[in-house]
Design a protein around this motif. Structure first.
Motif, short mmCIF file in Angstrom:
data_model
loop_
_atom_site.label_atom_id
_atom_site.label_comp_id
_atom_site.label_asym_id
_atom_site.label_seq_id
_atom_site.Cartn_x
_atom_site.Cartn_y
_atom_site.Cartn_z
N HIS A 10 -12.15 -7.14 0.35
CA HIS A 10 -13.52 -7.09 0.85
C HIS A 10 -14.50 -6.48 -0.14
N ASN B 140 -14.07 2.05 -3.39
CA ASN B 140 -12.72 1.58 -3.05
C ASN B 140 -11.67 2.20 -3.97
N LYS C 284 -8.96 5.05 12.25
CA LYS C 284 -8.55 5.70 10.99
C LYS C 284 -9.19 7.08 10.86
N TYR D 80 0.85 -1.20 0.00
CA TYR D 80 0.00 0.00 0.00
C TYR D 80 0.88 1.24 0.00
N HIS E 15 -11.36 5.91 -3.24
CA HIS E 15 -10.69 6.09 -1.94
C HIS E 15 -9.17 5.94 -2.09
C1 HEM Z 1 -12.33 9.37 6.87
C2 HEM Z 1 -11.32 8.56 6.97
C3 HEM Z 1 -11.30 7.17 6.39
C4 HEM Z 1 -12.27 6.21 6.37
C5 HEM Z 1 -13.69 6.31 6.92
C6 HEM Z 1 -11.73 5.06 5.70
C7 HEM Z 1 -12.42 3.87 5.50
C8 HEM Z 1 -11.93 2.80 4.81
C9 HEM Z 1 -12.63 1.55 4.63
C10 HEM Z 1 -13.99 1.21 5.22
C11 HEM Z 1 -11.85 0.76 3.87
C12 HEM Z 1 -12.18 -0.67 3.40
C13 HEM Z 1 -11.58 -1.66 4.36
C14 HEM Z 1 -11.82 -3.10 3.94
O1 HEM Z 1 -11.65 -3.44 2.75
O2 HEM Z 1 -12.15 -3.90 4.82
C15 HEM Z 1 -10.64 1.49 3.56
C16 HEM Z 1 -9.62 1.00 2.79
C17 HEM Z 1 -8.48 1.71 2.52
N1 HEM Z 1 -8.14 2.97 2.99
FE1 HEM Z 1 -9.28 4.16 4.14
N2 HEM Z 1 -10.44 5.33 5.32
C18 HEM Z 1 -10.14 6.61 5.72
C19 HEM Z 1 -8.93 7.27 5.53
C20 HEM Z 1 -7.89 6.79 4.79
C21 HEM Z 1 -6.64 7.47 4.58
C22 HEM Z 1 -6.30 8.85 5.15
C23 HEM Z 1 -5.87 6.67 3.80
C24 HEM Z 1 -4.46 6.87 3.30
C25 HEM Z 1 -3.90 7.97 3.02
C26 HEM Z 1 -6.63 5.47 3.51
C27 HEM Z 1 -6.20 4.43 2.72
C28 HEM Z 1 -6.91 3.30 2.48
C29 HEM Z 1 -6.44 2.21 1.65
C30 HEM Z 1 -5.10 2.15 0.92
C31 HEM Z 1 -7.43 1.22 1.68
C32 HEM Z 1 -7.35 -0.15 1.06
C33 HEM Z 1 -7.94 -0.21 -0.32
C34 HEM Z 1 -8.01 -1.66 -0.80
O3 HEM Z 1 -7.21 -2.52 -0.46
O4 HEM Z 1 -8.89 -1.93 -1.55
N3 HEM Z 1 -7.85 5.57 4.14
N4 HEM Z 1 -10.71 2.73 4.15
#
Ligand code: HEM
Length: 552
Positions: free
Chosen positions: A274, A288, A369, A154, A291
């Motif tokens: 997921h 996804n 997070k 990542y 994001h």
């Molecule tokens: C409001 C703040 C955030 C929320 C609510 C949030 C929520 C989520 C959720 C629910 C997932 C999916 C997890 C799963 O597959 O089980 C996710 C994945 C991810 N998030 Fe966040 N996140 C936030 C902030 C961030 C930040 C600041 C970063 C990085 C700079 C980040 C990077 C990622 C990455 C790289 C994934 C994985 C994508 C994947 O493998 O498909 N997230 N996030």
């Protein structure tokens, strides 16, 4: 601020390790629903096959199921196969002598997570030998390797894609770009090596054969034949494109490569994990990808800007203001997109249930997070509204300019480090069951079997937690096949130690030999006596009592 952020990342690194160590088969995403023989059940004659049904679709490679006797000797199970999408069936080709056996399964959950576990069954009379169950199946190390590889992939891939975008669209193409380009190149190479770590851990977890599994071409083909193969192929293409974008002098070509390569990298994350199993699938996949794209733009921009501010002197503020302004705009929209998409993923991953977010590891990690992201957003907002305008306002006071420049550098460095911490949390989040699955899996289910005149009677109490429970009773013959003992039975619930009078219920058979009742009879914690009475003739009644522990 930078020091605090660094300490936070160190604490998170420890947390990753601890959580990875605590990860067990229960953290996998398809759960064992039922089996024949059931876990803990004894059958009177050797079964001709083992059937294990999971809560969701699974696939299997390299055997899927193995059976050992209490001395660890392997029983010949022939080729196991999946029927109905979620039932693993393995024929037992030899006649099992009386004793205890352990069946160990290894399957791949629909969301790409390997699921393994063991169940105990007996043949003939006598108590089961619980010590035959393996204390650990040696998977923990591979789960940790998989988690760490995921974190590096990542971080490295998001930095590579984000910095390539920064160089192509935000930077002013001055000479110092060559000091920033290594982030793209080293990031791409690191991500490539981490991909090998992920493939190795998947192969080891799916076969139980350790590092050697990856050298088996059949196993490797099976592992890459899943969504993981597509995800890694897309990731490699994307990384190659962003890598190339830094070598090409033509602006348009370089920008197209950085943009398309970066998108391939971030979409590759959505293809495996997921999101592929959350519904509505299209919304989860899109959220996804958005994001991850926003995360790359934000993180890559911060890394690029930290480098620019470190390499240039405060006096260059006029020429650097353009970079700061463009970064600020991209970061602003990235944060908005990241938050909306992140919250959408939180809703699809938890079925919009606040309770499941508050009570599951997945939900609590997402809250952490959100908390960390909020801190970064507050720092960024202060930078955007106060610091940046004051920095680019012309001033003759060079020492004041130097202070503002250094403050900006310090705060964006802290922002970048905090985002690394968020990515560390993410690497854990994607390895635990999403809240919606985890809530279903919260159970202390009891399965217990006794011998009776007609064969065996098995009692299941689910979840064996105070409140509504499903109590199922199954009568089976010596081979585990259902026995039609009666059309109805009575069941008594009592807790003698608490002085509770027996509560009696009449239950009709839902199918031959199977009786199911749902209710709130198990109203207080403690050891309950559950007595089942069936009329097997005009004057005969068969009574069987079980002790069942029910927790709060
Ligand atoms: C409001 C703040 C955030 C929320 C609510 C949030 C929520 C989520 C959720 C629910 C997932 C999916 C997890 C799963 O597959 O089980 C996710 C994945 C991810 N998030 Fe966040 N996140 C936030 C902030 C961030 C930040 C600041 C970063 C990085 C700079 C980040 C990077 C990622 C990455 C790289 C994934 C994985 C994508 C994947 O493998 O498909 N997230 N996030």
């Amino acid at each position: 601020m930078f020091r605090i952020a660094r300490q936070l990342v160190a604490a998170l690194a420890i947390l990753v390790g601890v959580l990875a160590l605590g990860t067990t088969a229960a953290s996998a995403h398809a759960t064992l629903e039922s089996s024949s023989p059931a876990d803990g059940q004894s059958v009177l004659t050797s079964p001709s096959e083992i059937r294990i049904t999971f809560s969701e679709a699974v696939t299997t490679i390299s055997g899927g199921l193995s059976v050992l006797d209490a001395d660890g000797k392997t029983i010949d199970t022939g080729n196991s196969e999946i029927v109905d999408g979620r039932t693993l069936v393995a024929p037992i080709s030899e006649s099992l002598s009386d004793g205890t056996y352990v069946a160990t399964y290894r399957v791949l959950s629909a969301d790409g997570h390997p699921v393994s576990g063991s169940l105990l069954f007996g043949v003939g009379e006598g108590a089961l030998d619980r010590s035959a169950l393996p204390s650990s199946n040696g998977d923990r190390l591979w789960e940790i390797i998989g988690g760490i590889s995921r974190f590096i992939i990542y971080l490295a891939a998001l930095v590579a894609a984000g910095v390539a975008f920064f160089l192509a669209f935000i930077h002013d193409r001055a000479e110092d770009r060559w000091r920033i380009v290594p982030f793209v190149r080293i990031g791409s190479i690191l991500a490539l090596f981490s991909a090998i770590g992920i493939v190795m851990s998947q192969a080891a977890l799916l076969t139980g054969k350790g590092a050697g599994a990856v050298t088996d071409s059949t196993v490797l083909r099976d592992v890459l034949n899943q969504n993981l193969g597509w995800s890694l192929a897309l990731l490699m293409i994307g990384l190659a494109a962003v890598h190339l974008s830094t070598d090409i002098a033509k602006k348009m070509v370089s920008q197209s490569l950085a943009l398309s390569g970066g998108l391939a990298v971030t979409v590759s994350f959505a293809v495996w994990g997921h999101a592929t199993e959350l519904s509505p699938t299209a919304i989860s996949l899109a959220a996804n990808a958005i994001h991850a794209t926003a995360a790359a733009l934000w993180l890559g921009g911060l890394v690029g800007l930290v480098m620019v501010l470190s390499l240039r002197a405060p006096e260059t503020v006029r020429s650097t203001a353009g970079i700061i302004g463009r970064f600020s705009l991209v970061a602003f929209w990235s944060v908005i997109a990241l938050t909306i998409a992140g919250l959408t993923l939180t809703i699809t991953g938890s079925d919009a249930s606040l309770n499941s977010i508050l009570t599951t590891t997945w939900g609590q990690l997402i809250l952490a997070k959100i908390g960390l992201t909020l801190i970064v957003v507050l720092i960024a907002a202060w930078n955007r509204r106060k610091l940046v305008p004051s920095l680019i306002t012309p001033t003759e006071d060079t020492s004041e300019l130097a202070v503002r420049w250094a403050t900006l550098l310090r705060t964006i460095r802290a922002e970048a480090v905090l985002l690394v911490a968020v990515i560390a949390l993410t690497a854990i989040v994607v390895n635990v069951p999403p809240a919606r699955t985890a809530v279903v899996a919260t159970t202390d289910r009891v399965d217990t079997t006794q011998r009776v005149d007609t064969g065996t009677v098995q009692l299941s109490v689910d979840p064996a937690i105070v409140g509504p429970n499903t109590v199922a009773v199954r009568y089976a013959d010596e081979t585990g096949q259902p026995v039609n003992v009666a059309n109805s039975m009575s069941i008594e619930f009592s807790q003698p130690s608490a002085g509770l009078e027996p509560i009696t219920r009449q239950v009709p058979a839902s199918e031959p030999g199977v009786f199911v009742i749902q209710g709130n009879e198990l109203s207080i914690p403690g050891t309950w006596t559950i007595t089942i009475a069936v009329r097997t003739g005009d004057f005969t009644e068969q009574r069987t009592s079980f002790e069942v522990s029910v927790r709060r």
